[in-house]
Design a protein around this motif. Structure first.
Motif, PDB file in Angstrom:
ATOM      1  N   SER A  74      26.761  48.263  40.439  1.00  0.00           N
ATOM      2  CA  SER A  74      27.754  47.245  41.284  1.00  0.00           C
ATOM      3  C   SER A  74      26.575  46.611  42.283  1.00  0.00           C
ATOM      4  CB  SER A  74      28.924  47.773  41.926  1.00  0.00           C
ATOM      5  OG  SER A  74      28.467  48.714  42.875  1.00  0.00           O
ATOM      6  N   HIS A 122      41.169  50.812  40.118  1.00  0.00           N
ATOM      7  CA  HIS A 122      39.643  50.022  39.849  1.00  0.00           C
ATOM      8  C   HIS A 122      38.833  50.539  38.793  1.00  0.00           C
ATOM      9  CE1 HIS A 122      35.689  48.629  41.147  1.00  0.00           C
ATOM     10  NE2 HIS A 122      35.268  49.631  40.762  1.00  0.00           N
ATOM     11  N   GLN A 165      37.622  43.756  42.864  1.00  0.00           N
ATOM     12  CA  GLN A 165      36.436  43.179  43.171  1.00  0.00           C
ATOM     13  C   GLN A 165      36.254  42.667  44.550  1.00  0.00           C
ATOM     14  OE1 GLN A 165      34.069  42.443  39.165  1.00  0.00           O
ATOM     15  NE2 GLN A 165      35.659  41.138  39.322  1.00  0.00           N
ATOM     16  N   PHE A 177      32.630  40.048  47.730  1.00  0.00           N
ATOM     17  CA  PHE A 177      32.933  40.881  46.437  1.00  0.00           C
ATOM     18  C   PHE A 177      32.151  41.993  46.108  1.00  0.00           C
ATOM     19  CE2 PHE A 177      34.338  36.498  45.860  1.00  0.00           C
ATOM     20  CZ  PHE A 177      35.612  36.640  45.284  1.00  0.00           C
ATOM     21  N   THR A 178      32.287  42.834  45.214  1.00  0.00           N
ATOM     22  CA  THR A 178      31.338  43.940  44.820  1.00  0.00           C
ATOM     23  C   THR A 178      31.631  43.748  43.317  1.00  0.00           C
ATOM     24  OG1 THR A 178      31.796  45.115  46.715  1.00  0.00           O
ATOM     25  CG2 THR A 178      30.873  46.120  44.738  1.00  0.00           C
ATOM     26  N   ILE A 179      30.531  43.082  42.862  1.00  0.00           N
ATOM     27  CA  ILE A 179      30.709  42.832  41.115  1.00  0.00           C
ATOM     28  C   ILE A 179      30.234  44.039  40.541  1.00  0.00           C
ATOM     29  CG2 ILE A 179      29.761  41.097  39.533  1.00  0.00           C
ATOM     30  CD1 ILE A 179      31.981  40.398  41.508  1.00  0.00           C
ATOM     31  N   SER A 180      30.716  44.499  39.503  1.00  0.00           N
ATOM     32  CA  SER A 180      30.220  45.414  38.558  1.00  0.00           C
ATOM     33  C   SER A 180      30.175  44.582  37.138  1.00  0.00           C
ATOM     34  CB  SER A 180      31.309  46.473  38.412  1.00  0.00           C
ATOM     35  OG  SER A 180      31.004  47.121  36.885  1.00  0.00           O
ATOM     36  N   LYS A 201      40.435  41.329  37.727  1.00  0.00           N
ATOM     37  CA  LYS A 201      40.064  42.645  38.506  1.00  0.00           C
ATOM     38  C   LYS A 201      40.274  42.267  39.775  1.00  0.00           C
ATOM     39  CE  LYS A 201      36.671  45.068  37.107  1.00  0.00           C
ATOM     40  NZ  LYS A 201      35.311  45.270  36.707  1.00  0.00           N
ATOM     41  N   CYS A 219      37.016  37.051  40.499  1.00  0.00           N
ATOM     42  CA  CYS A 219      35.606  37.381  40.444  1.00  0.00           C
ATOM     43  C   CYS A 219      34.678  36.320  41.199  1.00  0.00           C
ATOM     44  CB  CYS A 219      35.401  37.598  39.005  1.00  0.00           C
ATOM     45  SG  CYS A 219      35.386  36.011  38.085  1.00  0.00           S
ATOM     46  N   ASP A 244      43.523  46.791  38.969  1.00  0.00           N
ATOM     47  CA  ASP A 244      42.590  45.888  37.906  1.00  0.00           C
ATOM     48  C   ASP A 244      43.599  46.241  36.825  1.00  0.00           C
ATOM     49  OD1 ASP A 244      40.610  45.430  39.805  1.00  0.00           O
ATOM     50  OD2 ASP A 244      39.231  46.922  38.864  1.00  0.00           O
TER      51      ASP A 244
END
Lengths: 343, 327, 385
Positions: free
Chosen positions: B15, A16, A112, B181-184, A109, A55, A198
């Motif tokens: 995030s 990650h 995510q 999702f978990t977006i950074s 990635k 994403c 990722d």
């Protein structure tokens, strides 16, 4: 066909990353170009591979272009596919003869989102998506078909995982030790399934004499081909990979002895299917990089197989290598690339 | 002002959760439509290819040749398991909420297998080659889910589907997609947005071209290298162009009409997009000088929405030549 | 060495707001079959398939090419999927043409599609994403400030936009495939239509369409057997630049200028306005006609609008632009670029039907995408060299 070689490869993978695509890509592209010895302006074509669904946002390749210094404007394209197919497009582009060098990169990635749910959106929207079935379920159905056909055992599958984990530096558990784990999606155990990763990768391709000037031992692409099969798993013999076999024949895998193969097999039993379809004998070293059990960055995993095979030509440790990439559920689409060092 | 912190280090990356959800309205065409209509009527139909194979579920085109498929053929509601796997932890939205098997089932009279769930008590009750039959849903709508699941065939075969009232042939389906999702936003933007919470606009200078980017990006878009020094820029700037939005759209949260513009902040080399307010829409113009109106400190979050909008400063407009290169 | 590439088959679907008679597979199939029929070929004659479309969120199927392999007769063959935003229809054709020029294949089927009615275009292009303020309302919202910049820079009269809207919708009446059929269009009507993204009015915007476009590309050798006249690809190029950077000219991006210069050089064109007979340009909002006329070298900077104003770009004018009705009349986003490329080919093949430009021998197909940053172009000719 014109002689085209891989002269450099760089990649970065991690379970990650808090970096964005550009932050992950920029140093890897920089490294690939630096180690190629090319000036950036010599790159006549740039092409990337990625998937917006990782994403959940459209045009991820648009933002990633910031990592490729596209100014002054560059000749550039993108496939919504694994980067191995971007490499194929670059190889085709170099055949035309008006340019001598190309940059290929891939990124994604997977950490995510819920990767299985994300990849399930690739399935038939009428018959399969409404069921809530996903790509891992199909891999499990395929593994059972292999076991039922006597084409492999659960121990054979665990052995693939044990070797891959060892070669990737993830521990020395034996196949028998791995088999003590419970099923995740029987007959698959966790070690049969790819880790969420990722990752990004970049490869530089150069044609003819310019490649010879840049590297004393370029990894020449002696054959490259890819084929697709029917989408519905119910119409296919899941224990075979005819598209891999077709691509292998077209790429000339069987024309001479193969030293090593980098096989893109997200699930352990798939390595056994692909290995057979490639027609490799027991002397061939498989996945010295560790393969999918070590790291499986979706959208760059196939390009990394090509890069890892090239790396061992470039460093002189192999003379003839085969790289394989796959896409779609149950090995639906496959690419095969044959790489050779100078004689 | 130059920042001390190493701007390249991904300190605490931000995030946030993100849900991609939409219900698609699919049209299904004649072949899939006939199959789904059959299911609603409690009947399973396949298609015959030129080579004589019966495809169930029916493909629209022959998977071997690409040719159009031929006649519809009714097949049995029971068949043989060709492969299976065991789901010990079902997910929401799957056909069963207790452990079950996914299976490839070749129905009697078919030459290909369909994927569906099998309601079996345990993996010990499953084996390749076993016979299973359809359990129909009572209320059917024209979907593969009209087959609730398959069940092990105890010898009696599938029971009849309860009848449904006649209806028009199926032409479409609703297809919900829901992904979490978990977006950074990445290290560079995280650092910038932390500054926003503090009421600061921290640009970064490219070490190659010396341009100041606000917000900064993961790499300089023209040079491909990571940004260097942090540079605080002003929260006043010039509107270089703008748009007045009058059109509603799905997922829209802004009240209509609203005006947004490209605002070239003093000290920056690239404009940001933001709302323009505090002035009637028909008086917004290129060259208008504006200042950020920040939310109160306690209400600021790591997003440019912490600036409510940009409003006129009252200064004279900037000359066109001063911003013509920035649009 | 480089082999010459020809377009020997073109197929288009009927375009509509909603093709609810077809599945996704049925949609691509309709275009592909028509292209094969035009080329006098069957599925088995095709060596490879290259498919393109814009974001997968439109239909909610990720990388849908995998499940379209049967419908496009691709099983056992190479199949690729291109995605370069709005320019994708053009880029896809170019990837396919490279497969011919490189000598890798003899006959390639290329298809581009979008079935926008399955979702909502504004949502699919601008979902609410964390850390990104929800300002830009779809493509119109994105491009409106750029149009305003052009109007200011060029000092163009405001009716030019409405004139493009009328010209392209009237042209569409001659194109049986076109989505919009607006016989009663007029400048007054355009100027009375709602202002959506000021300065862009409703009737100055492209529709949202379902549709697919396909072409069969062939090598010089394979083209010899084609039943109808081929269009020869005399030059093609793609160019990209970053979406945003300091000092970027968004009105006339350098990537577009460089792309045009490259294709003209390949095709031996030094005076595009005289040497090109007709152009299909990607004009999703009216003002992009004059903007692209300048960007592609058909007009001097800030002068492109005069060609619209004086009728040069109308069907029957000296340089007809978008005689098919253009993106303003038909817009399945992923296919829109390929429609431009295919319509250019039909003009030089003499097969454009009621919107044929008399005597067209050299034509331009053009597409752009992203933040006016991705460009794809080709020049096609009735002449081999």
């Amino acid at each position: 066909m014109r002689d085209v070689a891989i002269v450099s490869f760089a990649a970065s993978t991690t379970p990650h990353s808090n970096l964005d695509d550009v932050e992950m890509l920029a140093p890897v592209i920089h490294e690939a170009i630096e180690s190629s010895g090319l000036a950036r302006r010599e790159i006549g074509f740039t092409v990337s591979g990625s998937c917006d669904y990782l994403c959940g946002r459209p045009f991820s390749f648009l933002m990633a272009l910031d990592a490729a210094s596209a100014w002054p404007p560059i000749s550039e394209s993108h496939v919504e596919m694994d980067g191995a197919w971007a490499l194929y497009e670059a190889w085709v582009r170099l055949q035309i003869g008006d340019i001598d060098a190309a940059l290929v990169y891939a990124f994604g990635k997977a950490s995510q989102g819920d990767l299985n749910a994300v990849m399930a959106t690739q399935l038939d929207p009428y018959y399969l998506a409404p069921l809530g079935v996903d790509a891992e379920c199909f891999a499990a159905l395929q593994a059972r078909a292999m076991l039922d056909a006597g084409r492999c055992t659960e121990r054979d599958m665990a052995a693939v995982a044990a070797r891959g984990r060892r070669d990737a530096g993830l521990g020395a558990a034996s196949a028998d030790e791995l088999l003590r784990a419970p099923y995740k999606l029987a007959p698959l155990r966790a070690h049969d399934c790819p880790p969420v990763t990722d990752g990004v990768a970049a490869v530089v391709l150069v044609a003819g004499d310019r490649a010879r000037q840049l590297h004393k031992r370029p990894a020449w692409i002696r054959g490259i081909d890819h084929r697709i099969e029917a989408p519905s798993p119910g119409v296919r013999d899941l224990t075979r990979s005819p598209s891999t076999a077709l691509a292998a024949r077209a790429a000339g895998v069987g024309r001479a002895k193969v030293d090593l193969a980098e096989i893109h097999a997200p699930y352990t039993h798939q390595e056994i299917i692909v290995r057979e379809a490639l027609g490799l004998d027991a002397s061939v070293v498989i996945n010295p990089s560790g393969g999918a059990p070590g790291a499986h960055p979706v959208m760059s995993a196939g390009l990394i197989r090509v890069g890892e095979a090239a790396r061992r030509i470039l460093d002189g440790s192999a003379q003839r290598a085969v790289a394989h990439a796959t896409a779609g559920p149950c090995l639906q689409q496959n690419l095969v690339c044959v790489l050779e060092g100078e004689q | 002002m130059e920042g001390k912190q190493d701007p390249a280090s991904p300190a605490e990356a931000l995030s946030a959760p993100y849900v991609l959800a939409y219900t698609y309205r699919r049209s299904v065409g004649p072949v899939i439509g006939r199959f789904l209509t059959g299911l609603r009527e409690g009947r399973i139909e396949g298609v015959r290819t030129a080579a004589g194979r019966v495809l169930v579920p029916p493909a629209e085109y022959d998977p071997e040749t690409g040719a159009a498929v031929g006649d519809f053929v009714e097949v049995g509601a029971a068949g043989v398991v060709q492969s299976w796997c065991w789901v010990s932890e079902p997910r929401a939205g799957q056909p069963l909420d207790r452990p079950f098997a996914w299976a490839l089932v070749k129905l009697d009279g078919a030459d290909t297998a369909m994927v569906h769930a099998v309601d079996a008590p345990s993996p010990a009750a499953m084996r390749t080659g076993m016979r299973v039959c359809v359990r129909w849903r009572a209320e059917r709508v024209g979907s593969v889910r009209d087959i609730a699941c398959f069940v092990p065939d105890e010898g009696s075969g599938a029971s009849e589907a309860p009848p449904m009232p006649p209806a028009e042939p199926v032409r479409g389906m609703l297809s919900p997609v829901h992904l979490e999702f978990t977006i950074s936003p990445g290290a560079t933007l995280s650092r910038f947005l932390e500054g926003v919470v503090e009421g600061k606009l921290l640009g970064r200078r490219c070490p190659a071209c010396a341009k100041v980017y606000v917000p900064p990006k993961g790499a300089c878009p023209t040079c491909g290298v990571p940004f260097g020094d942090e540079v605080a820029v002003s929260d006043t700037g010039t509107v270089t162009s703008f748009c007045i939005v009058n059109v509603p759209f799905e997922g829209q949260t802004m009240k209509l009409p609203y005006t947004y513009g490209s605002v070239l902040l003093d000290g920056a080399d690239i404009p940001i997009l933001h709302l323009i307010s505090g002035i009637p829409a028909d008086e917004v113009r290129m060259g208008l000088r504006v200042r950020a109106e920040w939310l109160p400190a306690g209400e600021r979050r790591p997003t440019l929405e912490s600036i409510r909008w940009f409003a006129p400063t009252g200064e004279p407009d900037a000359a066109y030549e001063t911003f013509s290169e920035h649009q | 060495m480089k082999t010459r590439c020809a377009v020997i088959g073109v197929g288009q679907t009927r375009y509509a707001a909603r093709r609810d008679d077809l599945s996704l597979a049925g949609l691509v199939r309709e275009a592909a079959l028509r292209a094969l029929e035009d080329a006098g070929l069957s599925w088995g004659d095709v060596d490879a398939v290259v498919i393109g479309k814009a974001p997968d969120f439109f239909e909610g199927v990720a990388m849908p090419e995998a499940f379209l392999a049967d419908a496009l007769g691709a099983v056992g063959k190479p199949m690729m999927r291109v995605h370069t935003a709005g320019s994708v229809g053009g880029s896809t054709a170019i990837v396919a043409a490279h497969l011919i020029e490189s000598g890798v294949h003899e006959r390639v089927l290329t298809v581009a599609f979008e079935k926008q009615s399955e979702s909502d275009a504004m949502w699919a292009l601008s979902p609410k994403y964390p850390f990104v303020p929800p300002l830009v309302a779809g493509a119109g919202g994105f491009f409106a400030p750029i149009v305003r910049s052009y109007m200011r820079r060029a000092g163009a009269p405001v009716e030019v936009g409405a004139m493009v809207a009328v010209k392209d919708r009237l042209a569409a009446l001659k194109n049986p495939y076109a989505h919009l059929q607006m016989a009663d269009i007029s400048v007054a009507k355009v100027q009375a239509s709602p202002m959506l993204w000021d300065p862009i009015r409703y009737l100055e915007t492209c529709p949202s369409s379902d549709g697919a476009c396909a072409m069969v590309l062939a090598s010089e050798r394979a083209a010899q057997g084609a039943p109808r006249a081929p269009a020869w690809v005399r030059g093609m190029a793609v160019r990209s630049e970053p979406a945003q950077f300091a000092g970027r000219n968004q009105v006339s991006p350098r990537a577009g200028r460089d792309c045009a210069a490259d294709v003209y050089a390949q095709a031996g064109i030094t005076r595009p306005r005289e040497q090109i007979d007709v152009a299909e340009l990607y004009v999703p909002f009216t003002w992009f006609e004059p903007m692209w006329l300048e960007n592609l070298g058909f007009a001097d900077e800030n002068e492109g609008w005069r060609m619209t104003l004086d009728g040069t770009t109308a069907l029957g004018g000296a340089l007809p632009i978008n005689p098919s009705g253009g993106v303003l009349s038909t817009n399945p986003i992923g296919a829109s670029g390929m429609i431009r490329f295919a319509e250019a080919a039909q003009q030089v093949r003499g097969l454009a039907g009621a919107h044929q430009v008399d005597g067209a021998r050299t034509a331009v197909g053009h597409a752009y995408g992203g933040a006016s940053q991705f460009f794809a172009m080709w020049v096609v000719s009735s002449e081999h060299a």
